[in-house]
Design a protein around this motif. Structure first.
Motif, short mmCIF file in Angstrom:
data_model
loop_
_atom_site.label_atom_id
_atom_site.label_comp_id
_atom_site.label_asym_id
_atom_site.label_seq_id
_atom_site.Cartn_x
_atom_site.Cartn_y
_atom_site.Cartn_z
N LEU A 220 -2.71 4.31 11.05
CA LEU A 220 -1.47 4.27 11.23
C LEU A 220 -0.96 5.33 11.32
N SER A 221 -1.88 6.58 10.48
CA SER A 221 -1.82 8.07 10.63
C SER A 221 -2.17 9.15 10.91
N GLY A 222 -2.41 7.70 12.63
CA GLY A 222 -3.50 8.92 13.89
C GLY A 222 -4.88 8.68 13.87
N GLY A 223 -5.75 8.21 12.67
CA GLY A 223 -7.10 7.88 12.80
C GLY A 223 -8.18 7.66 13.90
N PRO A 224 -9.18 7.44 13.68
CA PRO A 224 -10.26 6.76 14.53
C PRO A 224 -10.28 5.66 14.55
N CYS A 225 -9.37 5.04 14.09
CA CYS A 225 -9.74 3.18 13.46
C CYS A 225 -8.48 2.62 13.72
N ASP A 226 -9.16 1.50 14.36
CA ASP A 226 -8.53 0.14 14.84
C ASP A 226 -8.61 -0.53 13.53
N TYR A 227 -7.23 -1.39 13.49
CA TYR A 227 -6.92 -2.37 11.66
C TYR A 227 -7.41 -3.29 12.88
N SER A 228 -8.16 -4.28 11.52
CA SER A 228 -8.60 -5.27 11.98
C SER A 228 -8.04 -6.55 11.44
N GLY A 229 -7.55 -6.09 10.28
CA GLY A 229 -7.04 -7.83 9.31
C GLY A 229 -5.81 -8.76 10.21
N GLU A 230 -5.27 -9.22 8.94
CA GLU A 230 -4.69 -9.83 9.86
C GLU A 230 -2.85 -8.81 9.78
N ASP A 231 -1.87 -9.34 10.27
CA ASP A 231 -0.22 -8.92 10.75
C ASP A 231 -0.38 -8.69 8.80
N MET A 232 0.93 -8.55 8.54
CA MET A 232 1.02 -8.33 7.36
C MET A 232 2.31 -9.45 6.90
N LYS A 233 3.28 -10.63 8.32
CA LYS A 233 3.38 -11.73 7.57
C LYS A 233 2.41 -12.47 7.02
N THR A 234 1.18 -12.87 7.99
CA THR A 234 0.70 -13.92 7.95
C THR A 234 -0.33 -13.56 6.58
N ALA A 235 -0.28 -11.84 6.32
CA ALA A 235 -1.18 -11.72 5.25
C ALA A 235 -0.82 -11.87 3.63
N HIS A 236 0.39 -11.83 3.58
CA HIS A 236 0.94 -12.03 2.46
C HIS A 236 1.69 -13.23 2.27
N ARG A 237 2.13 -14.43 3.62
CA ARG A 237 2.76 -15.55 3.13
C ARG A 237 2.35 -16.36 2.20
N ASN A 238 3.98 -16.72 1.66
CA ASN A 238 3.33 -18.06 0.34
C ASN A 238 3.24 -16.90 -0.79
N MET A 239 3.27 -15.61 -1.31
CA MET A 239 2.55 -14.84 -1.97
C MET A 239 3.64 -15.01 -3.12
N GLY A 240 5.33 -14.63 -2.72
CA GLY A 240 6.41 -15.05 -3.19
C GLY A 240 6.55 -13.61 -3.97
N ILE A 241 5.77 -12.31 -3.22
CA ILE A 241 5.77 -10.72 -3.23
C ILE A 241 7.49 -10.90 -3.14
N ASP A 242 7.84 -10.21 -4.55
CA ASP A 242 9.39 -9.74 -4.04
C ASP A 242 9.78 -7.71 -4.87
N ASN A 243 10.84 -7.67 -4.35
CA ASN A 243 10.86 -6.24 -3.99
C ASN A 243 10.22 -5.74 -5.52
N ALA A 244 10.78 -6.16 -6.80
CA ALA A 244 9.61 -5.17 -7.30
C ALA A 244 8.45 -5.20 -7.64
N ASP A 245 7.42 -5.94 -6.99
CA ASP A 245 6.28 -5.75 -6.62
C ASP A 245 5.87 -4.91 -5.64
N PHE A 246 6.52 -5.28 -4.62
CA PHE A 246 6.16 -4.11 -3.49
C PHE A 246 6.63 -2.58 -4.11
N ASN A 247 7.43 -2.31 -5.15
CA ASN A 247 8.04 -0.79 -5.22
C ASN A 247 7.03 -0.48 -6.33
N ALA A 248 7.04 -1.35 -7.03
CA ALA A 248 5.32 -0.89 -8.17
C ALA A 248 3.93 -0.92 -7.62
N LEU A 249 3.88 -2.11 -6.28
CA LEU A 249 2.57 -1.07 -5.51
C LEU A 249 3.01 0.47 -4.88
#
Ligand code: HEM
Length: 135
Positions: free
Chosen positions: A71-100
């Motif tokens: 994302l920051s323009g470095g020489p890497c290719d992200y190889s993981g899941e997209d963010m929706k798939t990776a965090h599906r059904n985890m019940g992450i709320d706004n407060a969790d997001f802000n804490a991270l």
């Protein structure tokens, strides 16, 4: 000729901007250190640590580092899941997001990352909010 120059500038400016962010974050090693510190703090935060129970944290460390490098323009290719798939059904709320994000900022502060660069990275992550937060 003038149009060619303008076009070249338009193409090069965003690239330079992104490249600079990667460098300002300390390149691969700096990014790995930031993500490690962030995850360490997340693990000690009773508000959100439970989300990571049973998770392969070394894998998550590798993937988030790769994602930030990419994302920051470095020489890497992200190889993981997209963010929706990776965090599906985890019940992450706004407060969790802000804490991270709080822990990410603390980790960047610890590495003496300039506030302008911190804000650039946060601006790149902000659009992921709607894919990660479910409640
Ligand atoms: C801007 C915010 C965030 C970013 C950039 C991010 C990024 C990532 C990435 C790249 C992965 C690996 C994807 C894969 O498995 O292929 C991941 C996994 C994970 N994330 Fe996030 N994340 C964010 C917010 C959060 C929050 C707020 C939580 C919970 C408090 C969370 C919990 C997790 C967990 C538990 C996994 C592991 C899933 C698994 O391996 O089963 N994430 N995240």
């Amino acid at each position: 000729m003038k149009i060619g120059l303008l076009l070249a500038l338009l193409l090069i400016t965003p690239l330079t901007f992104a490249q600079n962010l990667y460098v300002k974050l300390g390149e691969k090693q700096g990014i790995k250190t930031i993500v490690e510190e962030m995850l360490y703090r997340v693990g000690g935060d009773a508000r959100i640590a439970h989300h990571f129970d049973g998770v392969d944290i070394m894998r998550v460390h590798k993937l988030i580092s790769e994602q930030v490098c990419d994302l920051s323009g470095g020489p890497c290719d992200y190889s993981g899941e997209d963010m929706k798939t990776a965090h599906r059904n985890m019940g992450i709320d706004n407060a969790d997001f802000n804490a991270l994000v709080e822990h990410l900022i603390a980790a960047m502060e610890k590495q003496d990352i300039p506030v302008s660069a911190q804000n650039q990275l946060l601006a790149l992550l902000a659009p992921m909010h709607s894919d990660i937060v479910e409640d």
